[in-house]
Design a protein around this motif. Structure first.
Motif, PDB file in Angstrom:
ATOM      1  N   ASP A 110       0.808  -1.213   0.000  1.00  0.00           N
ATOM      2  CA  ASP A 110       0.000   0.000   0.000  1.00  0.00           C
ATOM      3  C   ASP A 110       0.848   1.274   0.000  1.00  0.00           C
ATOM      4  OD1 ASP A 110      -2.434   1.542   0.264  1.00  0.00           O
ATOM      5  OD2 ASP A 110      -1.873   1.836   2.363  1.00  0.00           O
ATOM      6  N   GLU A 111       0.650   2.112  -1.004  1.00  0.00           N
ATOM      7  CA  GLU A 111       1.443   3.344  -1.107  1.00  0.00           C
ATOM      8  C   GLU A 111       1.120   4.345   0.000  1.00  0.00           C
ATOM      9  OE1 GLU A 111      -1.219   5.756  -4.442  1.00  0.00           O
ATOM     10  OE2 GLU A 111       0.735   4.976  -4.996  1.00  0.00           O
ATOM     11  N   LYS A 112      -0.101   4.360   0.501  1.00  0.00           N
ATOM     12  CA  LYS A 112      -0.443   5.303   1.572  1.00  0.00           C
ATOM     13  C   LYS A 112       0.386   5.040   2.828  1.00  0.00           C
ATOM     14  CE  LYS A 112      -4.987   6.441  -0.083  1.00  0.00           C
ATOM     15  NZ  LYS A 112      -6.155   5.714  -0.453  1.00  0.00           N
ATOM     16  N   GLU A 113       0.615   3.772   3.108  1.00  0.00           N
ATOM     17  CA  GLU A 113       1.467   3.410   4.248  1.00  0.00           C
ATOM     18  C   GLU A 113       2.901   3.862   4.001  1.00  0.00           C
ATOM     19  OE1 GLU A 113       2.652   2.324   7.870  1.00  0.00           O
ATOM     20  OE2 GLU A 113       0.575   2.379   7.188  1.00  0.00           O
ATOM     21  N   PHE A 114       3.370   3.723   2.768  1.00  0.00           N
ATOM     22  CA  PHE A 114       4.706   4.197   2.405  1.00  0.00           C
ATOM     23  C   PHE A 114       4.812   5.707   2.635  1.00  0.00           C
ATOM     24  CE2 PHE A 114       7.348   6.042  -1.061  1.00  0.00           C
ATOM     25  CZ  PHE A 114       8.597   5.690  -0.549  1.00  0.00           C
TER      26      PHE A 114
END
Length: 128
Positions: A110-114
């Motif tokens: 997940d990019e949001k977590e990144f």
């Protein structure tokens, strides 16, 4: 297409590039034309930000390679591209601006977590 800014302070902002790969761009807020035009203190901060993005990309995405680019021909202002590359992405081993090698669908975390991780790390350092 809306531009997503994931981080901003008084001197820099980090923008997401729409792509199949994790791809961020670091911009100076002041529109310096060349890297050599950026005051040394800000250049050091720019590369500190780059180091953080590269490190977080390596830890989070475990890419084959990190690419860095700074052409600024189409947009004549200082900015760095930071890209996580994978041996099975559509363009690898060629640049993302090159000839497509294959159709790829990457299964990435997940990019949001990144972005949360990047912002948290950036907030730990002094960039003013």
């Amino acid at each position: 297409m809306n531009t997503l800014i994931i981080y901003e302070n008084e001197n820099f902002f980090i923008e997401k590039e729409e792509s199949e790969i994790p791809w961020l761009k670091i911009f100076t807020k002041k529109p310096y034309k060349e890297l050599g035009d950026v005051p040394k203190e800000l250049r050091l901060q720019l590369f500190e930000i780059y180091d953080i993005l590269e490190d977080e990309m390596k830890k989070y995405y475990k890419p084959t390679k990190i690419n860095m680019a700074s052409f600024a021909n189409m947009l004549p202002r200082v900015h760095l591209h930071v890209m996580a590359r994978f041996k099975n992405d559509s363009y690898f081993p060629h640049p993302m601006w090159g000839e497509k090698q294959r159709d790829a669908v990457l299964a990435l975390p997940d990019e949001k977590e990144f972005y949360k991780r990047v912002v948290a790390t950036l907030k730990q350092i002094s960039l003013s």
